[in-house]
Motif scaffolding. Structure first.
Motif, PDB file in Angstrom:
ATOM      1  N   ARG A  11     -17.523  -1.615  18.986  1.00 50.12           N
ATOM      2  CA  ARG A  11     -17.124  -3.066  17.613  1.00 50.12           C
ATOM      3  C   ARG A  11     -15.478  -1.635  17.158  1.00 50.12           C
ATOM      4  O   ARG A  11     -14.104  -1.603  17.153  1.00 50.12           O
ATOM      5  N   LEU A  12     -16.453  -0.104  16.221  1.00 47.35           N
ATOM      6  CA  LEU A  12     -15.134   0.198  15.816  1.00 47.35           C
ATOM      7  C   LEU A  12     -14.654   1.094  16.133  1.00 47.35           C
ATOM      8  O   LEU A  12     -13.353   0.884  16.430  1.00 47.35           O
ATOM      9  N   MET A  13     -15.010   1.290  17.949  1.00 46.68           N
ATOM     10  CA  MET A  13     -13.580   2.223  18.866  1.00 46.68           C
ATOM     11  C   MET A  13     -12.774   0.862  19.026  1.00 46.68           C
ATOM     12  O   MET A  13     -11.498   1.076  19.176  1.00 46.68           O
ATOM     13  N   GLU A  14     -13.250  -0.261  19.049  1.00 46.45           N
ATOM     14  CA  GLU A  14     -11.813  -1.046  19.506  1.00 46.45           C
ATOM     15  C   GLU A  14     -11.249  -1.875  18.207  1.00 46.45           C
ATOM     16  O   GLU A  14      -9.773  -1.456  18.696  1.00 46.45           O
ATOM     17  N   TYR A  15     -11.319  -1.319  17.081  1.00 47.00           N
ATOM     18  CA  TYR A  15     -11.021  -1.562  15.865  1.00 47.00           C
ATOM     19  C   TYR A  15      -9.585  -0.543  15.687  1.00 47.00           C
ATOM     20  O   TYR A  15      -8.733  -0.719  15.814  1.00 47.00           O
ATOM     21  N   LEU A  16     -10.835   0.673  15.446  1.00 47.16           N
ATOM     22  CA  LEU A  16      -9.917   2.240  15.757  1.00 47.16           C
ATOM     23  C   LEU A  16      -8.669   1.935  16.787  1.00 47.16           C
ATOM     24  O   LEU A  16      -7.442   2.728  16.493  1.00 47.16           O
ATOM     25  N   ASN A  17      -9.061   2.258  18.076  1.00 46.93           N
ATOM     26  CA  ASN A  17      -7.861   1.744  18.736  1.00 46.93           C
ATOM     27  C   ASN A  17      -6.561   0.062  18.928  1.00 46.93           C
ATOM     28  O   ASN A  17      -5.484   1.487  18.817  1.00 46.93           O
ATOM     29  N   THR A  18      -7.246  -0.120  18.178  1.00 50.22           N
ATOM     30  CA  THR A  18      -6.675  -1.304  17.703  1.00 50.22           C
ATOM     31  C   THR A  18      -5.046  -1.512  16.471  1.00 50.22           C
ATOM     32  O   THR A  18      -4.396  -1.366  16.312  1.00 50.22           O
ATOM     33  N   THR A  19      -5.366  -0.782  16.310  1.00 54.27           N
ATOM     34  CA  THR A  19      -5.139   0.079  14.332  1.00 54.27           C
ATOM     35  C   THR A  19      -4.934   1.636  14.038  1.00 54.27           C
ATOM     36  O   THR A  19      -4.599   1.806  13.145  1.00 54.27           O
ATOM     37  N   SER A  20      -4.491   2.155  15.514  1.00 55.63           N
ATOM     38  CA  SER A  20      -4.693   3.546  15.335  1.00 55.63           C
ATOM     39  C   SER A  20      -2.987   3.574  14.978  1.00 55.63           C
ATOM     40  O   SER A  20      -3.115   5.058  14.491  1.00 55.63           O
ATOM     41  N   HIS A  21      -2.590   2.676  14.428  1.00 55.45           N
ATOM     42  CA  HIS A  21      -1.181   3.151  13.928  1.00 55.45           C
ATOM     43  C   HIS A  21      -1.012   3.113  11.903  1.00 55.45           C
ATOM     44  O   HIS A  21      -0.277   2.953  11.596  1.00 55.45           O
ATOM     45  N   TYR A  22      -2.372   2.330  12.056  1.00 56.80           N
ATOM     46  CA  TYR A  22      -2.612   2.701  10.402  1.00 56.80           C
ATOM     47  C   TYR A  22      -2.937   3.787   9.528  1.00 56.80           C
ATOM     48  O   TYR A  22      -3.178   5.154  10.140  1.00 56.80           O
ATOM     49  N   LYS A  23      -1.975   3.982   8.895  1.00 57.70           N
ATOM     50  CA  LYS A  23      -2.165   5.363   8.075  1.00 57.70           C
ATOM     51  C   LYS A  23      -2.176   4.786   6.802  1.00 57.70           C
ATOM     52  O   LYS A  23      -1.796   4.008   5.606  1.00 57.70           O
ATOM     53  N   LEU A  24      -2.685   6.137   5.914  1.00 54.78           N
ATOM     54  CA  LEU A  24      -2.702   6.250   4.862  1.00 54.78           C
ATOM     55  C   LEU A  24      -1.779   7.047   3.686  1.00 54.78           C
ATOM     56  O   LEU A  24      -2.110   8.810   4.312  1.00 54.78           O
ATOM     57  N   GLY A  25      -1.479   6.365   3.166  1.00 56.34           N
ATOM     58  CA  GLY A  25      -0.526   7.356   2.043  1.00 56.34           C
ATOM     59  C   GLY A  25      -0.134   7.266   1.415  1.00 56.34           C
ATOM     60  O   GLY A  25      -0.601   5.870   0.468  1.00 56.34           O
ATOM     61  N   GLY A  26       0.305   7.635  -0.058  1.00 59.79           N
ATOM     62  CA  GLY A  26       0.685   7.020  -1.133  1.00 59.79           C
ATOM     63  C   GLY A  26       1.007   8.415  -2.449  1.00 59.79           C
ATOM     64  O   GLY A  26       1.835   9.573  -1.828  1.00 59.79           O
ATOM     65  N   LYS A  27       2.061   7.871  -3.012  1.00 61.10           N
ATOM     66  CA  LYS A  27       2.668   8.604  -3.905  1.00 61.10           C
ATOM     67  C   LYS A  27       2.669   7.993  -5.356  1.00 61.10           C
ATOM     68  O   LYS A  27       2.578   7.054  -5.563  1.00 61.10           O
ATOM     69  N   VAL A  28       2.301   8.924  -6.737  1.00 66.02           N
ATOM     70  CA  VAL A  28       2.187   8.770  -7.983  1.00 66.02           C
ATOM     71  C   VAL A  28       3.584   9.374  -8.541  1.00 66.02           C
ATOM     72  O   VAL A  28       4.006  10.083  -8.646  1.00 66.02           O
ATOM     73  N   ASN A  29       4.051   7.680  -8.736  1.00 62.55           N
ATOM     74  CA  ASN A  29       5.185   7.915 -10.071  1.00 62.55           C
ATOM     75  C   ASN A  29       5.114   7.546 -11.431  1.00 62.55           C
ATOM     76  O   ASN A  29       6.487   7.756 -12.518  1.00 62.55           O
ATOM     77  N   ASP A  30       3.752   7.558 -11.803  1.00 60.57           N
ATOM     78  CA  ASP A  30       4.059   6.849 -12.462  1.00 60.57           C
ATOM     79  C   ASP A  30       4.156   8.115 -13.819  1.00 60.57           C
ATOM     80  O   ASP A  30       3.121   9.645 -13.049  1.00 60.57           O
ATOM     81  N   PRO A  31       4.215   8.769 -15.549  1.00 59.50           N
ATOM     82  CA  PRO A  31       4.021   9.368 -15.684  1.00 59.50           C
ATOM     83  C   PRO A  31       2.577   9.808 -16.616  1.00 59.50           C
ATOM     84  O   PRO A  31       1.258   9.101 -15.970  1.00 59.50           O
ATOM     85  N   ALA A  32       2.045  11.616 -16.345  1.00 62.77           N
ATOM     86  CA  ALA A  32       1.222  11.972 -16.583  1.00 62.77           C
ATOM     87  C   ALA A  32      -0.110  10.852 -17.299  1.00 62.77           C
ATOM     88  O   ALA A  32      -1.319  10.505 -17.557  1.00 62.77           O
ATOM     89  N   HIS A  33       0.812  10.964 -18.249  1.00 65.55           N
ATOM     90  CA  HIS A  33       0.171   9.861 -19.448  1.00 65.55           C
ATOM     91  C   HIS A  33      -0.933   8.754 -19.178  1.00 65.55           C
ATOM     92  O   HIS A  33      -0.949   8.269 -20.112  1.00 65.55           O
ATOM     93  N   HIS A  34      -0.005   8.537 -18.481  1.00 66.00           N
ATOM     94  CA  HIS A  34      -0.489   6.779 -17.892  1.00 66.00           C
ATOM     95  C   HIS A  34      -1.161   6.691 -16.802  1.00 66.00           C
ATOM     96  O   HIS A  34      -1.923   6.288 -16.148  1.00 66.00           O
TER      97      HIS A  34
END
Length: 156
Positions: A97-120
């Motif tokens: 089941r895990l591999m079926e899920y990973l195969n179905t969602t292989s295009h999912y990606k984790l990414g991010g960036k923070v634009n907030d000032p450091a003091h926040h």
């Protein structure tokens, strides 16, 4: 851009490894990495699974993927990792089941960036976190959770 492709390629490699060692040629689509309620017979928790000899290899490959870019699969992989030395038929079903899920969602990606000032920003570390482990025991797990908290103005 290369990093995004590497994440997807690694996911496909994890699925390919599973297909190779299991002998399965086609996977269904899956919307979650968890088997549906009622689909795991209790009696199969006592029977050694066919994939027991390759369990560690498959789980470690998936665990590395989760660490790199797929926190959505951590819980399912962590559950399987805790069964590697005592693999059952139901674990065969869970890893499929895990591999079926990973195969179905292989295009999912984790990414991010923070634009907030450091003091926040505030960095929080939660040690010995269990990440919603089973209720059947109160064992402490070795793990941690690290997160950024964005403080809005006026929040202390």
């Amino acid at each position: 851009k290369g990093y995004w492709l590497q994440q997807e390629d690694y996911c496909k490699e994890a699925v390919a490894l599973y297909l190779r060692v299991s002998g399965i040629t086609k996977l269904k689509k899956a919307r979650t990495p968890f088997c549906p309620d009622g689909s795991l017979p209790h009696a199969d928790e006592e029977v050694r699974g066919e994939m027991a000899g390759n369990a560690c290899k498959m789980v470690m490959k998936a665990l590395w993927l989760a660490r790199l870019s797929r926190p959505d699969s951590f819980k399912a992989i962590g559950d399987l990792a805790s069964h590697v030395s005592d693999w059952t038929r139901n674990d065969d079903r869970r890893v499929k089941r895990l591999m079926e899920y990973l195969n179905t969602t292989s295009h999912y990606k984790l990414g991010g960036k923070v634009n907030d000032p450091a003091h926040h920003l505030k960095l929080l570390l939660f040690v010995d976190s269990d990440f919603a482990g089973p209720d059947d025991n109160m064992k402490s797990k070795s793990g941690c959770g690290l997160c950024w908290l964005v403080l809005t103005p006026g929040f202390h």
